[in-house]
Every structure is written in structure tokens, then in C-alpha cells.
Design a protein around this motif. Structure first.
Motif, PDB file in Angstrom:
ATOM      1  N   UNK A   1       0.838  -1.238  -0.107  1.00 60.67           N
ATOM      2  CA  UNK A   1       0.064   0.005   0.101  1.00 60.67           C
ATOM      3  C   UNK A   1       0.907   1.344  -0.055  1.00 60.67           C
ATOM      4  N   UNK A   2       0.433   2.342  -0.780  1.00 61.83           N
ATOM      5  CA  UNK A   2       1.220   3.584  -0.902  1.00 61.83           C
ATOM      6  C   UNK A   2       0.394   4.399  -1.579  1.00 61.83           C
ATOM      7  N   UNK A   3      -0.038   5.223  -0.755  1.00 63.14           N
ATOM      8  CA  UNK A   3      -0.908   6.386  -1.121  1.00 63.14           C
ATOM      9  C   UNK A   3      -0.632   7.331  -2.047  1.00 63.14           C
ATOM     10  N   UNK A   4      -0.023   7.194  -3.110  1.00 62.74           N
ATOM     11  CA  UNK A   4       0.483   8.142  -3.940  1.00 62.74           C
ATOM     12  C   UNK A   4       0.346   7.623  -5.333  1.00 62.74           C
TER      13      UNK A   4
ATOM     14  N   UNK B   1      -0.315  -4.011  -5.811  1.00 61.41           N
ATOM     15  CA  UNK B   1       0.137  -2.537  -5.484  1.00 61.41           C
ATOM     16  C   UNK B   1      -0.795  -1.511  -5.630  1.00 61.41           C
ATOM     17  N   UNK B   2      -1.110  -0.707  -4.520  1.00 62.30           N
ATOM     18  CA  UNK B   2      -2.129   0.329  -5.045  1.00 62.30           C
ATOM     19  C   UNK B   2      -2.228   1.300  -3.849  1.00 62.30           C
ATOM     20  N   UNK B   3      -3.188   2.296  -4.150  1.00 58.95           N
ATOM     21  CA  UNK B   3      -3.645   3.363  -3.289  1.00 58.95           C
ATOM     22  C   UNK B   3      -4.732   3.070  -2.470  1.00 58.95           C
ATOM     23  N   UNK B   4      -5.144   4.021  -1.832  1.00 56.53           N
ATOM     24  CA  UNK B   4      -6.213   3.942  -0.869  1.00 56.53           C
ATOM     25  C   UNK B   4      -7.384   3.329  -1.406  1.00 56.53           C
ATOM     26  N   UNK B   5      -7.397   3.006  -2.945  1.00 57.09           N
ATOM     27  CA  UNK B   5      -8.866   2.521  -3.272  1.00 57.09           C
ATOM     28  C   UNK B   5      -8.728   0.931  -3.252  1.00 57.09           C
ATOM     29  N   UNK B   6      -7.500   0.484  -2.457  1.00 54.40           N
ATOM     30  CA  UNK B   6      -7.487  -0.897  -2.284  1.00 54.40           C
ATOM     31  C   UNK B   6      -7.892  -1.008  -0.939  1.00 54.40           C
ATOM     32  N   UNK B   7      -8.071   0.354   0.026  1.00 50.78           N
ATOM     33  CA  UNK B   7      -8.384   0.082   1.507  1.00 50.78           C
ATOM     34  C   UNK B   7      -9.640  -0.525   1.889  1.00 50.78           C
ATOM     35  N   UNK B   8     -10.636  -0.365   1.096  1.00 52.53           N
ATOM     36  CA  UNK B   8     -12.016  -0.463   1.686  1.00 52.53           C
ATOM     37  C   UNK B   8     -12.567  -1.712   1.212  1.00 52.53           C
ATOM     38  N   UNK B   9     -13.121  -2.501   1.897  1.00 53.95           N
ATOM     39  CA  UNK B   9     -14.521  -3.349   1.505  1.00 53.95           C
ATOM     40  C   UNK B   9     -13.823  -4.629   0.931  1.00 53.95           C
ATOM     41  N   UNK B  10     -12.625  -4.547   0.276  1.00 49.79           N
ATOM     42  CA  UNK B  10     -12.246  -5.861  -0.381  1.00 49.79           C
ATOM     43  C   UNK B  10     -12.055  -7.198   0.543  1.00 49.79           C
TER      44      UNK B  10
ATOM     45  N   UNK C   1       0.060  -7.591   4.385  1.00 54.79           N
ATOM     46  CA  UNK C   1      -0.196  -6.201   3.780  1.00 54.79           C
ATOM     47  C   UNK C   1       1.021  -5.525   4.306  1.00 54.79           C
ATOM     48  N   UNK C   2       1.822  -4.792   3.254  1.00 59.62           N
ATOM     49  CA  UNK C   2       2.780  -4.061   3.481  1.00 59.62           C
ATOM     50  C   UNK C   2       2.507  -2.326   3.217  1.00 59.62           C
ATOM     51  N   UNK C   3       2.628  -1.716   4.439  1.00 58.90           N
ATOM     52  CA  UNK C   3       2.289  -0.088   4.302  1.00 58.90           C
ATOM     53  C   UNK C   3       3.688   0.207   3.964  1.00 58.90           C
ATOM     54  N   UNK C   4       4.066   0.694   2.942  1.00 59.51           N
ATOM     55  CA  UNK C   4       5.387   1.236   2.394  1.00 59.51           C
ATOM     56  C   UNK C   4       6.049   2.633   3.252  1.00 59.51           C
TER      57      UNK C   4
END
Ligand code: ADP
Ligand code: ZN
Length: 743
Positions: A440-443, A554-563, A571-574
């Protein structure tokens, strides 16, 4: 347009506040700067409050809603007559009161709010009727001049229910003139039918899944709220994976069983394909969707079906709150803490808060669901205004993932690399076990900043106070605020040096590059709003991950929810520090929520999950709270800090944003507004100050922040304040009550 209804008496005779005769009324047009205007009702026409009417306005014909008695501010001899009433269900009283309430609260004109409730002009027209053809059984066929095509059509209709012409022609190979001739001869009848609602009724006979004791208790409490009726607001507070969705399906079912409508608000509706499938499994139908990507024709049908009550289940983004419900019985706000519920342009409102108001006005229950409730909501629970039901366990054998912290200052990645040796090792193990991982990298993009190593030049957006972000996949530099794009250059525009431009910092594209080099044999996929656009792409991604066609996501906050990916165990928070830097009021809270949601993707199946947070600040209380899984402790500290500063939820905030194309005009206006700023006990006005984004989309921006104690009437105060100053029309003043963005 429909003809006049019965001749009018005094429409508002029941309304003691209404002193004027029924011959004059006020009509609200859905225009951004408008309130209601007075009109005359022509002789012989009858209108009722809530009717959609056509009116002359200036030189144009407009549509509006009969809002109430005339205001009487214009002499009746000068009033114009309404043209007529449109053939649409009148707007319910509760919807009109809601529009008024939202307008008063947000300080946006009533017309601007009404526009959200009348967002589909076509929907006000009567739907086009459809024609079907059927055999006239009383007709004596012997009298007919028979031809082979006629024979085929008659035989076909004799064995089928009433059919549309297109189907008849296709099935029989006859031409349109054949059908026409048969109708003229009287052998076939043409029936006019109103098009059926495109939405099927939910199937309430589908049995509910076996709920755990804890889930049953929560579901029963929520159902009781529906059965008792009346307003209630309940927080459904459950950890990620605890089955909140399964639980709130039960009160939805209860409301549907009462014949009522239900709306579920989701923060990012376009990406919830997986959720929708669960919905269909539970209720046997597709809900009516309402969000910005729904096409025009579908919007029209949906709007009408919501208004006539045939769309029973609506799932939508925040704007779904403003649909003209026929008989709304329950509102669910999922992920209630999400900032996406705050609308930042036009009418600035928070859909969660407005949902509570809508429920209150309608006398119905509202359920707010979250694993990381907002501090506002928790404060309302604390104060006894909201109830709370809790889910403390994950469904089945799944348990919350364990959290590990990596200090990137000691466990260093290589230069221009972002995956630490420890994280790399854990990824290797995960893939070796046949499991999936997520980084996860929110950029978005390749790198957040491009710098010239020769002269230090940084690429900045010409319209905004922001760096341009490199998107290497497109060969472009892009502004994430206004969308400005420029070709990525080879030479520095400042000093002309060649080959000296360097990307600084990582975006997901760059992380992808690193991952591909590090793990050449595994299947990697990137998911950001740049490539997952719309429900189809999201559904396709979900399918691939589910079928294990992807090892690393690999993704941004769109992966954070619901899935819900059962095989995703790591889960690695970079860069866990990313959201903490901003320093605005809610930076810590937001970061805590986001990281908890991301972490919640791990270990949802029968294999336990691990979350790794890479940080340069392991002592930070957000990082520590997540590692300890101690939400209450985090919230307590956060709340007490807010209390010390009188910040929400302990005090109230509002912002004024003064903007315009000419910097000197904006400064001048801001200065004049500042000169008459209100003062008083329990009140503090900060500013004018350049907004952090002091230039946005080519407009210069200055901000005021108003902090007030709970009892202060913020709207009245701002209203008085602004009425003391005149500013040029070229300068815009936006009021943001309860601001979430401090940019
Ligand atoms: P949350 O919204 O709290 O994160 P979900 O409602 O998404 O949790 O549930 C997590 C997963 O567990 C989903 O796949 C859901 O279908 C499943 N689940 C939860 N409760 C049950 C239940 N009682 N029976 C069967 N499956 C369940
Ligand atoms: Zn820009």
C-alpha cells in the motif's frame, strides 16, 4: 404537460401561516443562486405544495417546485403566471423540508440544494408509452384478405402475450405495414402500456445466513429500531471482517418487509462490485445504483422509480440522499468515517451528517457502520444521542492480523528503493506459501516531485500551489489538483541542463518497477484510480485476485476498503508516515482510519494475516496505537487534545474561502472581511491567511477559520458578518461549515 387538476380552493387553507390567497404561490427553481419566487396560479389550474411546475423566469422557461405560500414581497399585479403542472409525483413534504434544512445549515441557497434533488431534468417528462399488439379474438378472420405474412403474424400473436412491434417483425419476418394493416382491419389490437419499472422487487424469502451470537444480537437491535419506527441513530461498530454488512442486511430486510424504501450510502460506489454481488445474493435483485457514472437514461428511470416508490433499494454515493423518495424507511451509511462523504464543491455538505438529519426529518432509523468510527460519531454515542451495537470478532476462524513495525532508519532499503530487507523477506515467504500480498502506497504516479539536479528547479503546476507528479506510463507530468498535464521534458526548462532531471520519492508506478525487479517471477498488478476506473474494471480486478491470477497487488487507498480476499495474508504499508505529515485537525485520525482499513484486508480467510508498517517515526502515537490494536486509547488521546483546543467534536468550526482570479482583489476583499470579523466569548477567528493551496485551478485563495463553542449559532454569526461587507462579484466567498479540508 398534464391538464389542470380540479379547480383550486385555497390550497394552503390548512396552513395557518399562510395568509395570502391560493392564487399566489411561491416556486423554487433549481438554480444555484435562487430562493423561491412568487407566481400566480392561472384560473382553472390547481396546484399543491411539492408539485413540479413550469414557470417563466426572465426570458426563459424554467422548472421548479411549488414551495409554499407566496412570500408577498412583490405586488401581485406584477407577478407572472405559472405555465402548468408537470406529470410527476409531487416532491414529498419531507424532501422539501430537507432541502430547506440543508440550505440553512450549509448556508447554500435553497435553489442550489434543490438542484441536487432535481438533477435529472428529463425525469420530469412523462415516460414515453410503449405499444404492444395482441390478437382481437372477437374478430372474424374469415373476413380478412389473408396473405402469408399476415398469417404468420396472426399465428404468432395467437400463441404469445401482447408483443412489441419490433419483436413481432423479428419473429415473423413481416414488414411494419403488415401489422399496421391488421390493426386497421381490426384483427389486431394496439395496447398502450406504461413502461414497467426497471427495478424488480427484492426477494424477501431468501434465508439469512447463520449469524453468530454476536451478529444476531446486533442484527436484532437494528431490526428493533426499524420495527418500532421513528427516528433513531445507531452506530454499528465492528472490527474489519466482523460481518457488518451481513448484519445491516437484516434491518434492510425488515424495512423492505414493511413496504418501505431503503438507501445505502457508500463512499466509493463505483468500486464496490464485490459488495453489490453480496447484495444480490441476499435480496435476489440488483439495487438501483446512483452515482456519477450512471448514464443519463438510467438516471432518468432511476429518479422516477425512486419517486414513484418502485425502486425499493437504492445504493449510492452521497448524492443519493437527495433523491425524491416516495417512502423512505431506513438509511445506512457504510464506512461512516470516510471523508469522501464530504462534498467539497457547490453545496458543501457532509453526507453522513445530512443522512442523520434526513432520518430525523423523516422519523426513520439510520445506521452508521464503521470499524473506525469518526470522533464526531463516538462523541454522539458518548452523549447518548446515538446508540451503539458492537461486533468484536471476525467472522469464522479469521482473526485480526498481527502488526509489525519496521524502522526504516535502521532497516534501510537500498538507495532509491522503498522495500526494506525485512519486508522483502516476508514477501518472499508469502509467495512461497502460495499466498497473496498487498503493498500500500497512497501516491499515484511515478514520483511526487521532479527536480533538476543541476539547478534545483522543481516542476510546479502553473494553476496551483502544487508539484507536478510524474506519470511515467503516460510520459507526462500531472497536477493532482486541477488535472493540468505537460509532457515530461528531457531538459530543464530553467537551466537547460540535459539528463539532469531526477524523480524524487516513490509513487505506485515506481514501486511497481522495484517490485518487478525484485520478484521477477511473480504476477504483480497495480490498482489506482488511474487504471481502475469504474465498476467493470474493479470487478475484473477482484475476479483476478480471487482466482489467484495475481500474487502481489500494489495500490493506493482504493484498495483500503471493503475488499475481501481470503488468500491475502500480508499487507505492507510502504510509507506509514505519509498521511501524518499534513498536520491538519484530522491528520492523525484519518491516518489511523486509513491504516486500520488497509490492515483489515489481511488475513480475512482461514490463514492468519500480518501487517507491516514501514516508518521513520515508530514512536508516533498513531503507529503505536495501530501496532497495539488499541483504538480506544488512540481515540481518548485524540479527543482530549481536541478538547484542550476546543476543536470538533468539542467545539465547532467553519471556514470561509475567499477566491478570485486577481490576487490583489482577493487580498483586498479578504482584508475587508477580516476588518469586521466577529469577536466574542467562546469565539476565535483566524485569518485571513493564504490557503495552503493558495493558488488552485488558477484562482487565488485566502482562508478564515472560525472556531466557536458548541452553543454559538455559527450560521447566524457568519450571515451577520458577511452582510456587513460588500465584495466585488469577481471574488467568490465560500462558506464551509464543519470543514474537513484545510487546503
Ligand atoms: P465487515 O464489513 O465488518 O468488514 P463483512 O460483512 O464484509 O465484514 O464480512 C466479512 C466476510 O465474512 C464476508 O465475506 C462475509 O460474507 C463473511 N461473513 C460474515 N458474517 C457471516 C456469516 N454469519 N455467515 C457467512 N459469512 C459471513
Ligand atoms: Zn494544478
Amino acid at each position: 404537460m398534464s391538464a389542470a387538476k380540479a379547480t383550486s380552493g385555497n390550497l394552503f387553507a390548512d396552513d395557518p401561516a399562510f395568509q395570502v390567497t391560493a392564487q399566489t404561490i411561491s416556486v423554487l427553481p433549481p438554480l444555484p443562486l435562487a430562493g423561491p419566487y412568487d407566481y400566480l396560479v392561472p384560473e382553472g389550474l390547481s396546484v399543491a405544495p411539492g408539485d413540479f411546475v413550469e414557470i417563466p423566469l426572465g426570458r426563459q422557461t424554467q422548472r421548479g417546485v411549488v414551495w409554499g405560500p407566496a412570500k408577498g414581497d412583490v405586488e401581485s399585479s406584477k407577478l407572472r403566471e405559472i405555465y402548468g403542472v408537470l406529470p410527476t409525483e409531487p416532491m414529498a413534504d419531507v424532501t422539501r423540508r430537507f432541502v430547506d434544512w440543508v440550505s440553512a445549515y450549509t448556508m447554500a441557497p435553497q435553489g442550489a440544494v434543490l438542484r441536487m434533488a432535481m438533477s435529472v431534468p428529463d425525469a420530469l417528462e412523462a415516460p414515453k408509452p410503449i405499444f404492444r399488439f395482441t390478437l382481437n379474438r372477437d374478430f372474424d378472420v374469415a373476413s380478412l384478405r389473408m396473405t402469408p405474412p399476415r398469417k404468420r403474424v396472426l399465428e404468432f400473436l395467437g400463441t404469445h402475450p401482447p408483443m412489441e412491434q419490433g419483436d413481432i417483425l423479428r419473429e415473423t419476418g413481416a414488414g411494419a405495414s403488415v401489422v399496421k394493416g391488421l390493426v386497421e382491419a381490426g384483427a389486431v389490437q394496439r395496447l398502450m402500456v406504461t413502461p414497467p419499472s426497471p427495478f424488480d422487487l427484492p426477494d424477501l424469502s431468501i434465508p439469512r445466513p447463520d449469524l453468530s451470537d454476536e451478529q444476531t444480537e446486533a442484527a436484532d437491535a437494528l431490526c428493533a429500531g426499524v420495527e418500532e419506527g421513528g427516528f433513531s441513530c445507531t452506530l454499528l461498530d465492528g472490527i474489519t471482517g466482523s460481518g457488518k454488512t451481513e448484519v445491516y442486511f437484516e434491518p434492510i430486510r425488515a424495512a423492505l418487509a414493511q413496504g418501505k424504501q431503503v438507501v445505502v450510502l457508500l463512499p466509493e460506489i463505483a468500486l464496490s462490485a464485490q459488495w453489490l454481488q453480496r447484495f444480490r445474493d441476499r435480496f435476489g435483485v440488483k439495487p438501483a445504483l446512483w452515482h456519477s457514472e450512471v448514464g443519463q437514461a438510467r438516471r432518468r428511470d432511476t429518479w422516477r422509480a425512486v419517486a414513484d416508490g418502485s425502486a425499493r433499494l437504492v445504493v449510492g454515493a452521497r448524492s443519493a440522499l437527495f433523491l425524491p423518495y416516495h417512502d423512505l424507511g431506513l438509511i445506512v451509511v457504510d464506512e461512516e468515517h470516510e471523508h469522501a462523504f464530504k462534498q467539497e464543491d457547490g453545496v458543501i455538505y457532509h453526507a453522513r451528517d445530512m443522512a442523520v438529519t434526513r432520518a430525523h426529518l423523516g422519523g426513520i432509523p439510520v445506521v452508521l457502520a464503521s470499524a473506525t468510527p469518526s470522533l464526531e460519531t463516538l462523541a454522539n454515542v458518548e452523549a447518548g444521542r446515538y446508540q451503539r451495537v458492537e461486533l468484536g470478532n471476525r467472522h469464522g476462524v479469521a482473526v485480526l492480523p498481527s502488526v509489525e513495525i519496521i524502522d526504516i532508519r535502521s532497516d534501510k532499503p537500498e538507495r532509491n528503493r522503498w522495500i526494506t530487507p525485512t519486508l522483502k523477506k516476508r514477501l518472499v515467504e508469502t509467495f512461497a506459501n502460495g499466498e497473496q500480498a498487498m503493498l500500500f502506497l497512497n501516491r499515484r504516479g511515478y514520483a511526487p516531485l521532479t527536480l533538476c539536479r543541476a539547478c534545483g528547479h522543481r516542476f510546479q503546476c502553473p494553476n496551483c500551489t502544487a508539484w507536478l507528479v510524474e506519470h511515467r506510463a503516460w510520459g507526462k507530468l500531472q497536477c493532482h489538483h486541477c488535472g493540468y498535464q505537460a509532457k515530461a521534458p528531457d531538459t530543464c526548462p530553467e537551466c537547460g541542463a540535459e539528463g539532469k532531471l531526477a524523480p524524487c520519492g516513490p509513487g505506485v508506478e515506481r514501486l511497481f518497477e522495484e517490485a518487478v525487479e525484485t520478484f521477477p517471477d511473480i504476477r504483480i498488478e497495480v490498482a489506482t484510480s488511474d487504471n481502475i476506473m469504474g465498476p467493470k474494471a474493479a470487478a475484473e480486478l477482484v475476479r483476478r485476485v480471487h482466482n489467484h491470477e495475481v500474487d502481489l497487488l500494489i495500490g493506493t487507498q482504493i484498495l483500503a476498503k471493503g475488499y475481501h480476499f481470503p488468500m491475502l495474508t500480508l499487507v505492507g504499508v510502504v510509507d506509514a508516515d505519509l498521511g501524518l505529515a499534513g498536520g491538519d485537525l484530522r491528520a492523525a485520525e484519518r491516518s489511523y482510519q486509513l491504516l486500520t482499513q488497509v490492515a483489515g484486508r489481511a488475513g480475512r480467510g482461514d490463514r492468519p494475516g500480518t501487517v507491516i508498517l514501514q516508518t521513520a517515526d515508530p514512536a508516533n502515537r498513531v503507529i503505536k496505537a495501530i501496532a497495539a490494536g488499541d483504538r480506544d486509547a488512540f481515540n481518548e488521546v485524540e479527543l482530549s487534545q481536541r478538547m484542550t483546543h476546543g476543536m470538533p467534536p468539542h467545539g465547532r468550526l467553519a471556514a470561509l474561502i475567499i477566491s478570485g482570479k486577481k490576487e490583489n482583489e482577493v487580498d483586498e476583499a479578504a482584508w475587508r472581511i477580516g476588518r469586521v470579523a466577529p469577536r466574542g466569548d467562546g469565539l476565535m477567528v483566524l485569518g485571513p491567511a493564504p490557503a495552503p493551496l493558495s493558488l488552485l485551478r488558477g484562482r487565488y485563495r485566502r482562508r478564515f477559520l472560525i472556531r466557536a463553542d458548541k452553543g454559538v449559532k455559527m450560521q447566524a454569526l457568519i450571515h451577520d458578518w458577511l452582510s456587513k461587507v460588500k465584495t466585488p462579484g469577481s471574488v467568490r466567498i465560500q462558506v464551509d461549515i464543519d470543514p474537513y479540508s484545510f487546503m
